[in-house]
Design a protein around this motif. Structure first.
Motif, PDB file in Angstrom:
ATOM      1  N   ALA A  92      -7.427   0.761  -0.987  1.00 53.40           N
ATOM      2  CA  ALA A  92      -8.054  -0.079   0.028  1.00 53.40           C
ATOM      3  C   ALA A  92      -7.319  -1.413   0.087  1.00 53.40           C
ATOM      4  O   ALA A  92      -6.793  -1.902  -0.921  1.00 53.40           O
ATOM      5  CB  ALA A  92      -9.519  -0.306  -0.315  1.00 53.40           C
ATOM      6  N   SER A  93      -7.279  -1.985   1.265  1.00 54.10           N
ATOM      7  CA  SER A  93      -6.568  -3.269   1.427  1.00 54.10           C
ATOM      8  C   SER A  93      -7.117  -4.329   0.502  1.00 54.10           C
ATOM      9  O   SER A  93      -6.391  -5.233   0.051  1.00 54.10           O
ATOM     10  CB  SER A  93      -6.668  -3.727   2.886  1.00 54.10           C
ATOM     11  OG  SER A  93      -6.080  -2.796   3.747  1.00 54.10           O
ATOM     12  N   SER A  94      -8.409  -4.247   0.198  1.00 54.19           N
ATOM     13  CA  SER A  94      -9.033  -5.273  -0.646  1.00 54.19           C
ATOM     14  C   SER A  94      -8.517  -5.261  -2.074  1.00 54.19           C
ATOM     15  O   SER A  94      -8.758  -6.206  -2.829  1.00 54.19           O
ATOM     16  CB  SER A  94     -10.550  -5.060  -0.651  1.00 54.19           C
ATOM     17  OG  SER A  94     -10.875  -3.763  -1.138  1.00 54.19           O
ATOM     18  N   ARG A  95      -7.808  -4.189  -2.466  1.00 51.34           N
ATOM     19  CA  ARG A  95      -7.274  -4.118  -3.834  1.00 51.34           C
ATOM     20  C   ARG A  95      -6.008  -4.945  -4.000  1.00 51.34           C
ATOM     21  O   ARG A  95      -5.575  -5.191  -5.132  1.00 51.34           O
ATOM     22  CB  ARG A  95      -6.996  -2.663  -4.222  1.00 51.34           C
ATOM     23  CG  ARG A  95      -8.236  -1.840  -4.515  1.00 51.34           C
ATOM     24  CD  ARG A  95      -7.841  -0.427  -4.936  1.00 51.34           C
ATOM     25  NE  ARG A  95      -6.872  -0.411  -6.017  1.00 51.34           N
ATOM     26  CZ  ARG A  95      -7.179  -0.495  -7.312  1.00 51.34           C
ATOM     27  NH1 ARG A  95      -8.442  -0.635  -7.680  1.00 51.34           N
ATOM     28  NH2 ARG A  95      -6.227  -0.449  -8.228  1.00 51.34           N
ATOM     29  N   ARG A 112       0.834  -1.210   0.000  1.00 52.27           N
ATOM     30  CA  ARG A 112       0.000   0.000   0.000  1.00 52.27           C
ATOM     31  C   ARG A 112       0.868   1.259   0.000  1.00 52.27           C
ATOM     32  O   ARG A 112       0.569   2.233  -0.699  1.00 52.27           O
ATOM     33  CB  ARG A 112      -0.923   0.015   1.220  1.00 52.27           C
ATOM     34  CG  ARG A 112      -2.052  -0.995   1.169  1.00 52.27           C
ATOM     35  CD  ARG A 112      -2.973  -0.839   2.378  1.00 52.27           C
ATOM     36  NE  ARG A 112      -3.766   0.370   2.286  1.00 52.27           N
ATOM     37  CZ  ARG A 112      -3.738   1.371   3.159  1.00 52.27           C
ATOM     38  NH1 ARG A 112      -2.927   1.323   4.212  1.00 52.27           N
ATOM     39  NH2 ARG A 112      -4.507   2.434   3.010  1.00 52.27           N
TER      40      ARG A 112
END
Length: 309
Positions: A302-305, A290
């Protein structure tokens, strides 16, 4: 080498001074912009990407190995000017039964497979079973073995007994590198940490490692400082360099910077390479990615990416 208690007996750690040194480590200097990005890329090279959970499966290990081959997204690689596929982690660390899955998934990558052994994390199995677990993991293809010491021997000051056990483990590893986990959170005092570090190195450890990641207190900067000073003292006396691996509880990119600053200031540039320095971490890699994306794009994702390890 034979046990030499003169190398550590009578060496007393000043805890207040160690705490003070570590408290000011990251406040006296900082790295920013492209320099910070470079330090974070180097941290990726030194990560032992790890899964040590009771519900590990072949599928989870396969995904972990895919992340090890491609630790940061291709568009971040391009933005940093890195060649595609040039950046990989230092190793993949798994339980012994997961070693064959990791070896197969990493075939052709030159990423070594590390296996915990010797009754990890407690290390309280009978010695002959601990040695057999090492031999089995090596036979399955593990290039590195993370052993755990018998904490009772360290806590009671039975240094000869500890030396003998680690020496036997070193012999069982054969050509595989051996990392000795001291489980420092259970050793009670920094004096004991220093002594156990010295005994492990005298017994043939290629690396000394802070923690299993399963203790209530894992890697801390003061404990790491004491172990690094032991490394430095041992190297000065023997001329033999030993590696260092902090593990457990490290989740943020800024921690990767702090430990690298500690290594460079105490031991020099050589200890910023994966042959002498590793991080035992997985979630920290996500935050490093990130931060690198922010450097490239100016935006936090976002972490989900990001792909999960």
């Amino acid at each position: 080498m034979k046990l030499d208690v003169a190398m550590f007996e009578g060496h007393h750690v000043n805890r207040a001074a160690a705490d003070r040194r570590c408290a000011t480590l990251t406040t006296r200097r900082s790295v920013k912009k492209e320099y910070q990005a470079a330090w974070l890329v180097n941290a990726v090279r030194c990560v032992d990407l790890t899964t040590l959970a009771g519900d590990d499966t072949a599928g989870r290990v396969k995904r972990l190995c895919a992340k090890a081959r491609q630790p940061i997204a291709p568009h971040i690689e391009a933005g940093l000017g890195l060649k595609p596929g040039a950046l990989t982690v230092g190793a993949v660390c798994v339980y012994p039964t997961m070693v064959p899955h990791a070896v197969k998934a990493l075939e052709g990558s030159n990423i070594p497979v590390a296996s915990v052994a010797t009754g990890f994390p407690a290390g309280l199995m009978p010695l002959h079973l601990r040695l057999e677990e090492i031999r089995w993991a090596v036979a399955q293809g593990a290039a590195e073995i993370d052993i755990v010491i018998n904490r009772e021997l360290a806590l009671t000051g039975n240094w000869q007994g500890l030396h003998d056990e680690i020496t036997a483990m070193r012999a069982a590893c054969g050509d595989a590198h051996m990392k000795a986990i001291l489980a420092t959170g259970e050793l009670e005092t920094l004096n004991t940490v220093y002594a156990a570090s010295m005994v492990a190195m005298q017994a043939g450890a290629d690396f000394i490692k802070t923690s299993t990641g399963k203790e209530s207190v894992n890697a801390t900067l003061p404990v790491s400082l004491v172990m690094i000073r032991a490394l430095r003292d041992y190297g000065a006396l023997t001329g033999h360099p030993i590696g260092f691996k902090p593990a457990g509880g490290m989740k943020q990119a800024k921690e990767a910077l702090a430990w690298q600053i500690l290594m460079k200031e105490e031991l020099g540039r050589d200890w910023l390479n994966p042959d002498l320095f590793r991080f035992g971490a997985s979630s920290m890699l996500g935050d490093i990615e990130r931060q690198l994306e922010h450097h490239v794009t100016g935006r936090y994702a976002a972490s989900s990416r990001h792909a999960l390890a």
